[in-house]
Design a protein around this motif. Structure first.
Motif, PDB file in Angstrom:
ATOM      1  N   GLN A  87      33.269  34.966  29.405  1.00  0.00           N
ATOM      2  CA  GLN A  87      31.770  35.929  30.497  1.00  0.00           C
ATOM      3  C   GLN A  87      33.008  36.277  32.148  1.00  0.00           C
ATOM      4  OE1 GLN A  87      28.071  34.468  30.135  1.00  0.00           O
ATOM      5  NE2 GLN A  87      27.974  36.105  29.114  1.00  0.00           N
ATOM      6  N   VAL A  88      32.542  36.749  32.566  1.00  0.00           N
ATOM      7  CA  VAL A  88      32.626  37.246  33.804  1.00  0.00           C
ATOM      8  C   VAL A  88      31.593  37.222  34.981  1.00  0.00           C
ATOM      9  CG1 VAL A  88      34.341  38.482  35.791  1.00  0.00           C
ATOM     10  CG2 VAL A  88      35.224  38.325  33.101  1.00  0.00           C
ATOM     11  N   ARG A  89      31.442  36.777  35.577  1.00  0.00           N
ATOM     12  CA  ARG A  89      29.867  37.323  36.241  1.00  0.00           C
ATOM     13  C   ARG A  89      29.727  36.869  37.170  1.00  0.00           C
ATOM     14  NH1 ARG A  89      27.427  34.009  32.492  1.00  0.00           N
ATOM     15  NH2 ARG A  89      24.782  33.846  33.722  1.00  0.00           N
ATOM     16  N   TYR A  90      28.942  37.394  37.839  1.00  0.00           N
ATOM     17  CA  TYR A  90      28.768  38.402  39.555  1.00  0.00           C
ATOM     18  C   TYR A  90      27.178  37.339  39.846  1.00  0.00           C
ATOM     19  CZ  TYR A  90      28.863  39.990  44.484  1.00  0.00           C
ATOM     20  OH  TYR A  90      28.374  40.011  45.085  1.00  0.00           O
ATOM     21  N   GLY A  91      27.066  35.950  40.280  1.00  0.00           N
ATOM     22  CA  GLY A  91      26.362  35.347  40.683  1.00  0.00           C
ATOM     23  C   GLY A  91      25.597  34.957  39.146  1.00  0.00           C
ATOM     24  N   LYS A  93      24.885  36.441  36.855  1.00  0.00           N
ATOM     25  CA  LYS A  93      24.196  37.827  36.037  1.00  0.00           C
ATOM     26  C   LYS A  93      25.974  38.301  35.312  1.00  0.00           C
ATOM     27  CE  LYS A  93      20.169  39.714  37.575  1.00  0.00           C
ATOM     28  NZ  LYS A  93      19.115  41.026  37.515  1.00  0.00           N
ATOM     29  N   PRO A  94      25.870  38.182  33.808  1.00  0.00           N
ATOM     30  CA  PRO A  94      27.356  38.601  32.932  1.00  0.00           C
ATOM     31  C   PRO A  94      27.396  39.767  32.973  1.00  0.00           C
ATOM     32  CG  PRO A  94      25.744  38.162  31.242  1.00  0.00           C
ATOM     33  CD  PRO A  94      25.345  37.535  32.269  1.00  0.00           C
ATOM     34  N   ILE A  95      28.354  40.400  34.150  1.00  0.00           N
ATOM     35  CA  ILE A  95      29.453  41.608  34.178  1.00  0.00           C
ATOM     36  C   ILE A  95      29.112  42.188  32.623  1.00  0.00           C
ATOM     37  CG2 ILE A  95      30.798  42.875  34.982  1.00  0.00           C
ATOM     38  CD1 ILE A  95      31.138  41.224  36.891  1.00  0.00           C
ATOM     39  N   LEU A  97      32.058  44.977  30.508  1.00  0.00           N
ATOM     40  CA  LEU A  97      32.752  45.001  30.672  1.00  0.00           C
ATOM     41  C   LEU A  97      33.186  45.885  29.881  1.00  0.00           C
ATOM     42  CD1 LEU A  97      34.857  41.452  29.320  1.00  0.00           C
ATOM     43  CD2 LEU A  97      34.096  41.797  31.390  1.00  0.00           C
ATOM     44  N   ALA A  98      32.284  46.084  28.713  1.00  0.00           N
ATOM     45  CA  ALA A  98      32.122  47.780  27.985  1.00  0.00           C
ATOM     46  C   ALA A  98      31.120  48.079  27.746  1.00  0.00           C
ATOM     47  CB  ALA A  98      33.744  47.600  26.566  1.00  0.00           C
ATOM     48  N   LYS A  99      30.176  48.872  27.012  1.00  0.00           N
ATOM     49  CA  LYS A  99      29.142  49.613  27.227  1.00  0.00           C
ATOM     50  C   LYS A  99      28.418  48.152  25.681  1.00  0.00           C
ATOM     51  CE  LYS A  99      25.517  52.121  27.615  1.00  0.00           C
ATOM     52  NZ  LYS A  99      25.048  52.419  29.190  1.00  0.00           N
ATOM     53  N   GLY A 100      27.127  47.677  26.706  1.00  0.00           N
ATOM     54  CA  GLY A 100      27.303  46.765  26.180  1.00  0.00           C
ATOM     55  C   GLY A 100      27.858  45.194  25.653  1.00  0.00           C
ATOM     56  N   MET A 101      28.718  45.012  26.342  1.00  0.00           N
ATOM     57  CA  MET A 101      29.532  44.393  25.506  1.00  0.00           C
ATOM     58  C   MET A 101      29.670  43.035  26.767  1.00  0.00           C
ATOM     59  SD  MET A 101      30.527  44.336  22.671  1.00  0.00           S
ATOM     60  CE  MET A 101      30.521  46.067  21.309  1.00  0.00           C
ATOM     61  N   ASN A 102      29.495  42.141  27.253  1.00  0.00           N
ATOM     62  CA  ASN A 102      29.839  41.039  27.935  1.00  0.00           C
ATOM     63  C   ASN A 102      30.276  40.090  27.911  1.00  0.00           C
ATOM     64  OD1 ASN A 102      27.844  39.541  26.836  1.00  0.00           O
ATOM     65  ND2 ASN A 102      26.540  39.450  28.216  1.00  0.00           N
ATOM     66  N   ALA A 103      30.643  39.934  27.327  1.00  0.00           N
ATOM     67  CA  ALA A 103      31.887  38.846  26.868  1.00  0.00           C
ATOM     68  C   ALA A 103      33.465  39.312  25.706  1.00  0.00           C
ATOM     69  CB  ALA A 103      31.009  38.164  26.145  1.00  0.00           C
ATOM     70  N   VAL A 104      34.209  37.807  26.568  1.00  0.00           N
ATOM     71  CA  VAL A 104      35.656  38.202  25.564  1.00  0.00           C
ATOM     72  C   VAL A 104      35.183  37.231  24.515  1.00  0.00           C
ATOM     73  CG1 VAL A 104      37.841  38.204  25.752  1.00  0.00           C
ATOM     74  CG2 VAL A 104      37.161  39.558  27.284  1.00  0.00           C
ATOM     75  N   GLU A 105      35.606  38.100  23.106  1.00  0.00           N
ATOM     76  CA  GLU A 105      35.930  35.937  22.582  1.00  0.00           C
ATOM     77  C   GLU A 105      37.442  35.599  22.197  1.00  0.00           C
ATOM     78  OE1 GLU A 105      35.603  35.525  17.569  1.00  0.00           O
ATOM     79  OE2 GLU A 105      34.570  37.597  18.150  1.00  0.00           O
ATOM     80  N   VAL A 106      37.479  33.986  22.429  1.00  0.00           N
ATOM     81  CA  VAL A 106      39.373  33.588  22.292  1.00  0.00           C
ATOM     82  C   VAL A 106      39.036  33.065  21.014  1.00  0.00           C
ATOM     83  CG1 VAL A 106      39.751  32.223  23.862  1.00  0.00           C
ATOM     84  CG2 VAL A 106      38.349  33.574  25.127  1.00  0.00           C
ATOM     85  N   GLN A 107      39.913  32.878  20.834  1.00  0.00           N
ATOM     86  CA  GLN A 107      40.298  32.041  19.397  1.00  0.00           C
ATOM     87  C   GLN A 107      39.702  30.832  19.246  1.00  0.00           C
ATOM     88  OE1 GLN A 107      44.406  33.139  18.725  1.00  0.00           O
ATOM     89  NE2 GLN A 107      43.633  34.946  17.506  1.00  0.00           N
ATOM     90  N   ASN A 108      40.502  30.076  20.947  1.00  0.00           N
ATOM     91  CA  ASN A 108      40.347  28.908  21.369  1.00  0.00           C
ATOM     92  C   ASN A 108      40.749  28.298  22.779  1.00  0.00           C
ATOM     93  OD1 ASN A 108      43.301  29.277  21.408  1.00  0.00           O
ATOM     94  ND2 ASN A 108      43.685  27.917  19.170  1.00  0.00           N
ATOM     95  N   LEU A 109      40.811  27.489  22.672  1.00  0.00           N
ATOM     96  CA  LEU A 109      41.044  26.981  23.987  1.00  0.00           C
ATOM     97  C   LEU A 109      42.344  26.977  24.493  1.00  0.00           C
ATOM     98  CD1 LEU A 109      39.403  25.791  27.004  1.00  0.00           C
ATOM     99  CD2 LEU A 109      40.351  23.733  26.031  1.00  0.00           C
ATOM    100  N   ALA A 110      43.481  26.885  24.140  1.00  0.00           N
ATOM    101  CA  ALA A 110      45.123  27.286  24.229  1.00  0.00           C
ATOM    102  C   ALA A 110      44.657  28.437  24.310  1.00  0.00           C
ATOM    103  CB  ALA A 110      45.618  26.758  22.772  1.00  0.00           C
TER     104      ALA A 110
END
Length: 152
Positions: A87-91, A93-95, A97-110
């Motif tokens: 998640q990208v946050r400002y303070g 609160k998450p920002i 990134l698209a309408k209704g979407m506030n996170a990016v799904e990541v496959q793994n830590l790598a």
């Protein structure tokens, strides 16, 4: 004086990155770089320590500037199903990134440093400017002006 007259003189002041129209990009890119360094340190198993400059008084009573560790929150988390999100946050609160979407799904830590790099590219391209402006205005609306001290 004749040497100065041969030069082209001007009244100029350097612009601070935070004072520019898009200074929030600089701040966000710094945060993303820190998140990327923290993710890479976690992948390699090395400790990550962020520092800040503080003024301390030494034994002789002189004030000196030193590096002090500071706490940094991770921008990623794992939900109950085991999926990882960034998640990208400002303070606080998450920002969006698209309408209704506030996170990016990541496959793994790598894969996380590549995702953070892609988000940085999007910030540089100005794709998040409207969302950041909205987040800044929302946050500023919550702050109350300080009361002025009465003259004694």
């Amino acid at each position: 004086m004749s040497i100065l007259k041969s030069l082209k003189l001007a009244a100029a002041a350097p612009a601070l990155p935070s004072d520019t129209e898009y200074g929030f990009r600089t701040k966000l890119l710094g945060w993303l770089a820190e998140q990327k360094a923290m993710a890479e340190a976690e992948i390699t198993g090395k400790p990550f320590t962020a520092t800040r400059r503080v003024t301390r008084t030494n034994d002789a009573g002189e004030k000196v500037r030193v590096e002090a560790p500071r706490h940094v929150r991770k921008g990623w988390f794992t939900d109950t199903a085991g999926k990882m999100f960034m998640q990208v946050r400002y303070g606080a609160k998450p920002i969006e990134l698209a309408k209704g979407m506030n996170a990016v799904e990541v496959q793994n830590l790598a894969a996380l440093p590549a995702v953070i790099g892609a988000i940085s590219d999007a910030v540089n391209a100005g794709e998040l400017d409207t969302q950041l402006q909205a987040a800044i205005s929302d946050r500023k609306a919550n702050f109350k002006p300080r009361a002025k001290k009465a003259a004694a």
